[in-house]
Enzyme design. Structure first.
Site, PDB file in Angstrom:
ATOM      1  CB  SER A   1       4.557   9.149 -10.783  1.00 22.92           C
ATOM      2  OG  SER A   1       3.947   8.344 -11.755  1.00 22.92           O
TER       3      SER A   1
ATOM      4  NE  ARG B   1     -10.779 -14.799 -41.336  1.00 23.58           N
ATOM      5  CZ  ARG B   1     -12.087 -14.734 -41.512  1.00 23.58           C
ATOM      6  NH1 ARG B   1     -12.826 -15.813 -41.391  1.00 23.58           N
ATOM      7  NH2 ARG B   1     -12.653 -13.577 -41.771  1.00 23.58           N
TER       8      ARG B   1
ATOM      9  CB  ILE C   1      -4.391  -0.919  -2.280  1.00 24.21           C
ATOM     10  CG1 ILE C   1      -4.010   0.515  -1.882  1.00 24.21           C
ATOM     11  CG2 ILE C   1      -3.548  -1.959  -1.553  1.00 24.21           C
ATOM     12  CD1 ILE C   1      -2.638   0.990  -2.371  1.00 24.21           C
TER      13      ILE C   1
ATOM     14  CD  GLN D   1       6.047 -10.865 -49.713  1.00 27.02           C
ATOM     15  OE1 GLN D   1       5.841  -9.706 -50.064  1.00 27.02           O
ATOM     16  NE2 GLN D   1       7.144 -11.514 -50.027  1.00 27.02           N
TER      17      GLN D   1
ATOM     18  CD  GLU E   1       4.756  -3.988  -9.207  1.00 23.11           C
ATOM     19  OE1 GLU E   1       5.956  -4.303  -9.277  1.00 23.11           O
ATOM     20  OE2 GLU E   1       3.826  -4.807  -9.097  1.00 23.11           O
TER      21      GLU E   1
ATOM     22  CB  ALA F   1      -0.949  -0.028   1.203  1.00 24.73           C
TER      23      ALA F   1
ATOM     24  CD  GLU G   1       4.296   8.103 -19.094  1.00 28.05           C
ATOM     25  OE1 GLU G   1       4.075   7.245 -18.219  1.00 28.05           O
ATOM     26  OE2 GLU G   1       3.697   8.107 -20.188  1.00 28.05           O
TER      27      GLU G   1
HETATM   28  N1  COS Z   1      16.894   2.147  -4.255  1.00 25.38           N
HETATM   29  C1  COS Z   1      17.334   2.736  -3.135  1.00 25.38           C
HETATM   30  N2  COS Z   1      17.229   4.083  -2.919  1.00 25.38           N
HETATM   31  C2  COS Z   1      16.661   4.828  -3.886  1.00 25.38           C
HETATM   32  C3  COS Z   1      16.176   4.262  -5.088  1.00 25.38           C
HETATM   33  C4  COS Z   1      16.325   2.864  -5.255  1.00 25.38           C
HETATM   34  N3  COS Z   1      15.895   2.260  -6.357  1.00 25.38           N
HETATM   35  N4  COS Z   1      15.667   5.254  -5.846  1.00 25.38           N
HETATM   36  C5  COS Z   1      15.815   6.388  -5.163  1.00 25.38           C
HETATM   37  N5  COS Z   1      16.419   6.120  -3.976  1.00 25.38           N
HETATM   38  C6  COS Z   1      16.796   7.085  -2.948  1.00 25.38           C
HETATM   39  C7  COS Z   1      17.683   8.173  -3.554  1.00 25.38           C
HETATM   40  O1  COS Z   1      19.044   7.760  -3.517  1.00 25.38           O
HETATM   41  C8  COS Z   1      17.429   9.334  -2.630  1.00 25.38           C
HETATM   42  O2  COS Z   1      18.174   9.145  -1.430  1.00 25.38           O
HETATM   43  P1  COS Z   1      18.739  10.375  -0.555  1.00 25.38           P
HETATM   44  O3  COS Z   1      17.540  11.040   0.049  1.00 25.38           O
HETATM   45  O4  COS Z   1      19.600   9.722   0.464  1.00 25.38           O
HETATM   46  O5  COS Z   1      19.473  11.266  -1.515  1.00 25.38           O
HETATM   47  C9  COS Z   1      15.956   9.173  -2.276  1.00 25.38           C
HETATM   48  O6  COS Z   1      15.650   7.791  -2.497  1.00 25.38           O
HETATM   49  C10 COS Z   1      15.057  10.039  -3.135  1.00 25.38           C
HETATM   50  O7  COS Z   1      15.336   9.761  -4.489  1.00 25.38           O
HETATM   51  P2  COS Z   1      14.876  10.724  -5.677  1.00 25.38           P
HETATM   52  O8  COS Z   1      15.283  12.131  -5.379  1.00 25.38           O
HETATM   53  O9  COS Z   1      15.293  10.128  -6.972  1.00 25.38           O
HETATM   54  O10 COS Z   1      13.276  10.634  -5.510  1.00 25.38           O
HETATM   55  P3  COS Z   1      12.103  11.311  -6.307  1.00 25.38           P
HETATM   56  O11 COS Z   1      11.115  11.789  -5.325  1.00 25.38           O
HETATM   57  O12 COS Z   1      12.627  12.240  -7.349  1.00 25.38           O
HETATM   58  O13 COS Z   1      11.400  10.039  -7.008  1.00 25.38           O
HETATM   59  C11 COS Z   1      10.894   8.419  -8.660  1.00 25.38           C
HETATM   60  C12 COS Z   1      11.938   9.308  -7.991  1.00 25.38           C
HETATM   61  C13 COS Z   1       9.899   9.198  -9.519  1.00 25.38           C
HETATM   62  C14 COS Z   1      11.713   7.498  -9.553  1.00 25.38           C
HETATM   63  C15 COS Z   1      10.150   7.569  -7.607  1.00 25.38           C
HETATM   64  O14 COS Z   1       9.302   8.390  -6.864  1.00 25.38           O
HETATM   65  C16 COS Z   1       9.331   6.450  -8.206  1.00 25.38           C
HETATM   66  O15 COS Z   1       9.853   5.370  -8.489  1.00 25.38           O
HETATM   67  N6  COS Z   1       8.027   6.669  -8.393  1.00 25.38           N
HETATM   68  C17 COS Z   1       7.132   5.627  -8.872  1.00 25.38           C
HETATM   69  C18 COS Z   1       6.559   4.933  -7.720  1.00 25.38           C
HETATM   70  C19 COS Z   1       5.768   3.760  -8.111  1.00 25.38           C
HETATM   71  O16 COS Z   1       6.293   2.814  -8.676  1.00 25.38           O
HETATM   72  N7  COS Z   1       4.475   3.794  -7.783  1.00 25.38           N
HETATM   73  C20 COS Z   1       3.649   2.686  -8.005  1.00 25.38           C
HETATM   74  C21 COS Z   1       3.334   2.085  -6.683  1.00 25.38           C
HETATM   75  S1  COS Z   1       3.154   0.383  -6.677  1.00 25.38           S
HETATM   76  S2  COS Z   1       1.699  -0.014  -7.849  1.00 25.38           S
END
Ligand code: COS
Length: 401
Positions: free
Chosen positions: A142, A285, A176, A296, A384, A134, A388
């Site tokens: 995102s 078909r 969720i 082709q 997940e 969740a 984008e």
């Molecule tokens: N593993 C470990 N740490 C990570 C990481 C990863 N894959 N990705 C980012 N981090 C860490 C970064 O290193 C950073 O750490 P510090 O605070 O120590 O510098 C912190 O997390 C924040 O990272 P970042 O600044 O890149 O975060 P953003 O808020 O810009 O987010 C995205 C980046 C958009 C990539 C992220 O929010 C994301 O993946 N969003 C999608 C979420 C998702 O999949 N939602 C669906 C839910 S499940 S259906």
């Protein structure tokens, strides 16, 4: 019914990304899955049925490590890929049921205490507890760090004989998977509302906890259990905290990193099935005095579909292989998983659309396999981490090189 006379292809398992153990796993599952005649008319009932069968069949043991009743010493990305690809070929709902056991318990595997792991993981592996993850909120999909659900330490209980470090959750989560069906939820909430991504913590919350309402089902184009969760004064003990206070964002990202390559694999399974349906149809078909396959135009289209699948497959297997072998840096592994998820899901959408087009009017008839695949694939480009988001992950890394 989810059963089918098509058998999932196996040629790709000869690639050097896989070991003999992966080939055997795929062989067993390729026989087992088509024999399961699950009635999928009611998605919730079907999901419970699939979890029970997948548990009884021993397949859910690949969702947890051996010390907690799992099949292998650690979560193996390539095993997850093999399992999801094969399940999705036969039944996207079976794949969903399997995947959610892994994603929903992933944070416990990664950061749980021995007590938390013992309380949840063996039951997940047996299919006795249904898991859910969740994270998303109405205004934080995102942009995870924008979440507004709060977990406040409760100081009111100080001196009342209760543990002063209870947390009280307030807010809501939405879209969720397994919402309303799950026995427990790994919930991410703000413990420092001003802390951005460094102010989020994770909790394991039992479905029966007072103050948690999971009854608001969401209906989607390809039916699977989905709901909005409302937390209203939902009190959990300190022992529900997963990992470190304010360490939840990284835990969520690490969990997603493991499972993103497996979403790619699910897309591959659906695309391979669409190709198999298209080939079958093209051979049967007849039109203008020959079969569809004799044209082709059809041969070119089938070639394009096969190459699109291969491109997604190679990226997916590479991402899983890198993770299992610890190849490259942590960032390179995240980027590989992002590239796999983006490419395999986008390509699968194209392949399934082409397969449907080849079926003509038959393709849009409810009940045609390509019709349901056309609906099934769509959400994989969103959940997940939308396409984008994967582009952002890859692009940021390229710019920082
Ligand atoms: N593993 C470990 N740490 C990570 C990481 C990863 N894959 N990705 C980012 N981090 C860490 C970064 O290193 C950073 O750490 P510090 O605070 O120590 O510098 C912190 O997390 C924040 O990272 P970042 O600044 O890149 O975060 P953003 O808020 O810009 O987010 C995205 C980046 C958009 C990539 C992220 O929010 C994301 O993946 N969003 C999608 C979420 C998702 O999949 N939602 C669906 C839910 S499940 S259906």
């Amino acid at each position: 019914m989810a059963s089918t006379d098509q058998r999932a292809p196996a040629g790709h398992l000869a690639l050097p990304f896989f070991d003999e153990a992966h080939r055997q796993l795929a062989d067993g599952l390729r026989d087992w899955t088509p024999a399961q005649a699950v009635d999928e008319a009611d998605d919730r009932a079907a999901c419970r049925d699939w979890v029970r069968r997948l548990g009884d069949g021993g397949w859910l043991r690949y969702c947890v490590a051996a010390e907690h009743g799992g099949a292998l010493p650690a979560l193996d990305s390539r095993a997850l890929v093999v399992l999801r690809e094969t399940l999705a070929f036969h039944s996207p709902l079976a794949d969903f049921a399997f995947a959610m056991q892994g994603l929903g318990s992933g944070a416990i595997s990664l950061a749980g205490t021995p007590a938390q792991q013992a309380a949840y993981l063996p039951a997940v592996a047996r299919g006795e507890k249904i898991a859910a993850f969740a994270l998303s909120e109405p205004d934080a999909g995102s942009d995870v760090a924008a979440m507004q659900t709060v977990a406040a330490r409760d100081h009111l209980t100080l001196g009342s004989g209760q543990n002063d470090s209870d947390f009280v959750l307030q807010g809501s989560k939405t879209w969720i998977s397994n919402g309303g069906l799950a026995d427990f939820y790994c919930v991410f909430a703000k413990t420092d509302p001003q802390g951005g991504s460094r102010g989020i913590s994770a909790f394991v919350v039992d479905a029966s906890t007072p103050g948690l309402d999971a009854s608001r089902a969401i209906h989607v184009m390809a039916p699977h259990p989905l709901a909005t969760l409302v937390f209203d004064g939902c009190r959990v003990p300190a022992g529900a905290l997963l990992g470190e206070v304010n360490g939840g964002f990284k835990l969520a990202m690490q969990t997603l990193d493991i499972f993103r390559a497996s979403v790619a694999a699910a897309a591959l399974g659906m695309a391979r099935r669409a190709l198999a349906e298209a080939v079958d149809w093209a051979r049967k078909r007849r039109m203008f005095g020959q079969t569809l396959a004799d044209f082709q135009l059809t041969q070119a289209r089938i070639g394009e579909m096969a190459a699109l699948i291969d491109a997604g497959a190679l990226l997916t297997y590479r991402a899983a292989w890198m993770r299992d072998l610890g190849a490259g840096s942590a960032r390179e592994r995240s980027v590989a998983a992002a590239a796999a998820k983006m490419t395999a899901t986008e390509n699968a959408q194209k392949v399934i659309d082409m397969a449907l087009q080849m079926h003509g009017g038959r393709g849009v008839e409810v009940g045609a396999k390509v019709e349901s695949l056309y609906r099934d694939i769509r959400s994989l480009r969103i959940y997940e981490g939308a396409t984008e988001v994967q582009q952002l992950i890859i692009g940021k890394a390229v710019l920082q090189e």
